[in-house]
Design an enzyme around this catalytic site. Structure first.
Site, PDB file in Angstrom:
ATOM      1  CG  ASP A 101      -3.051  32.212  59.699  1.00  0.00           C
ATOM      2  OD1 ASP A 101      -4.045  31.561  60.091  1.00  0.00           O
ATOM      3  OD2 ASP A 101      -2.298  32.818  60.484  1.00  0.00           O
ATOM      4  CD  GLU A 195      -4.405  30.349  65.462  1.00  0.00           C
ATOM      5  OE1 GLU A 195      -4.479  29.937  66.634  1.00  0.00           O
ATOM      6  OE2 GLU A 195      -3.402  30.154  64.726  1.00  0.00           O
TER       7      GLU A 195
END
Length: 429
Positions: A101, A195
């Site tokens: 991400d 994350e």
């Protein structure tokens, strides 16, 4: 094409690495074309469809390379393994981790990378919109004069955090799987979702991953090596007021918004991200919502030192109490949630993990710059879970910003360190 050479400086190896450089750059540019911003408002895992798309692409590439046990979990973590070379099967399994991400704090769709050989001074990212990356404001740019650098057009982030780490690990995997001459122990790969919003390890399956220790490739500039990070907490402070018609409110109304505003004014006198550095902790208000009847403030607490961290929690409760007492009739509530802790105590129990990665840096002709992270990584949470996991640089600069950039040579060096770790795994005990 920029050339690099690892331990083997033969002409054949230089040609192989030139091919790897080209493939690595193409790989990175392919990955950043996918919008993988995590969404803190979503309860799904992963929180965005782009992460699922990228996981599928990575899984397909890994299978094509010849990786084994390629598996994407229902919650979006992608796992894979590279079996050990003959005779190295009993050596410890080493893990390589990066997150898929990107930050939600800047636009991430329709990334338009541009590669510029930096000659010094300011960089015009977008002449039409007058978006300029200023050397005065971002002096770290001056360290890369004469280097090829990947920028965006100034309207989106680049995604080097952490697609540079993803690309470096994937390129390592391709090089190792394609070259039988690289002896190595068991290698375990994982690419995590979300994350950036603190959920990268929420569903991480240590048993399926299979490594005895690991390295996140999620750091910043070339050469950085991090094995200490913040202790972190998220705090919600709620103030309750008394609602009365404003026409007859004298002596009766208690405005929760004013109470919250006073609380934030008190925090202004405390350490903040804007005026701290290195191991200095801080308070960081990130959102405020409310009405006359109730107002809430969300504040982040950060400190490397565990005792100072706990003291900051008590200090925040004291400030909330002081703010409430200034508005008789108000009430307050403080909810503190620890989000991650400093990995240092866990890494210090496994010094060989640092010894190996320092050797990998040396093998890639780098001297590690060891410094504390003013933030956190998946590695912090994994270390706490029992998987020692220092953080290796991925090469990017100015993360979470439209001014993010990635020197091409730094990305190549991250790949080199990953390959050297694979080589060293053949000797790990």
């Amino acid at each position: 094409m920029l050339r690099i050479a690892l331990t083997d400086k033969s002409a054949e190896n230089r040609i192989i690495m030139q091919d790897s450089n080209k493939r690595l750059l193409e790989r990175f540019l392919r990955y950043v074309s996918i919008d993988t911003r995590s969404d803190p408002a979503s309860s799904d895992s992963p929180t965005s469809k782009g992460q699922i798309t990228l996981a599928g692409i990575l899984a397909g590439e890994l299978r094509e390379m010849g990786a084994s046990d390629v598996h994407c979990s229902e919650t979006g973590t992608l796992y894979a393994k590279i079996p050990a070379s003959a005779g190295c099967e009993q050596l410890p399994a080493i893990g390589f981790i990066a997150h898929m991400d990107t930050s939600f704090e800047a636009p991430g769709a329709n990334v338009h990378p541009q590669i510029i050989r930096y000659r010094g001074g300011d960089v015009v990212l977008n002449a039409e919109k007058n978006i300029v990356l200023s050397l005065a404001k971002f002096p770290e740019l001056g360290r890369y004069i004469g280097k090829d650098i990947i920028f965006t057009d100034g309207t989106t982030l680049l995604g080097a955090d952490d697609k540079a780490g993803v690309a470096a690990i994937m390129e390592m995997a391709e090089c190792v799987l394609a070259d039988p001459a690289i002896a190595h122990g068991p290698l375990c790969l994982a690419f995590t979702p979300d994350e950036e919003i603190g959920r990268g390890t929420k569903y991480f399956d240590l048993k399926r991953f299979g490594a005895e220790f690991a390295y996140t490739f999620d750091g910043g500039e070339v050469g950085e090596l991090e094995w200490e990070n913040f202790n972190a907490a998220e705090v919600i402070v709620r103030f309750k007021g008394i609602v009365v018609h404003p026409g007859s409110a004298k002596g009766k109304m208690v405005n929760a918004i004013r109470c919250a505003a006073h609380f934030l004014a008190l925090i202004e006198k405390e350490p903040a991200p804007e005026n701290t550095e290195r191991r200095e902790g801080f308070f960081h208000p990130i959102s405020v919502t409310g009405e006359v009847s109730e107002a809430s403030c969300k504040v982040l607490i950060r400190d490397h030192d565990a005792q100072k961290f706990e003291a900051k929690k008590r200090r925040l409760e004291e400030l909330a109490r002081t703010a409430s007492s200034s508005f008789p009739g108000s009430a307050y509530d403080v909810q503190i949630t620890d989000t991650y802790c400093n990995m240092r105590p866990f890494i210090e129990r496994a010094p060989q993990v640092l010894d190996l990665v320092r050797k990998a840096y040396a093998g890639a002709s780098l001297r590690p710059v060891e410094k504390p992270i003013r933030g956190g990584t998946d590695g912090a949470l994994l270390s706490e879970m029992g998987l020692p996991c220092p953080n290796v640089f991925a090469g990017g600069v100015n993360f979470h910003s439209v001014y993010e950039f990635l020197p091409v040579a730094s990305l190549q060096k991250a790949r080199d360190v990953a390959i050297e770790l694979a080589r060293i795994s053949a000797k790990a005990r």
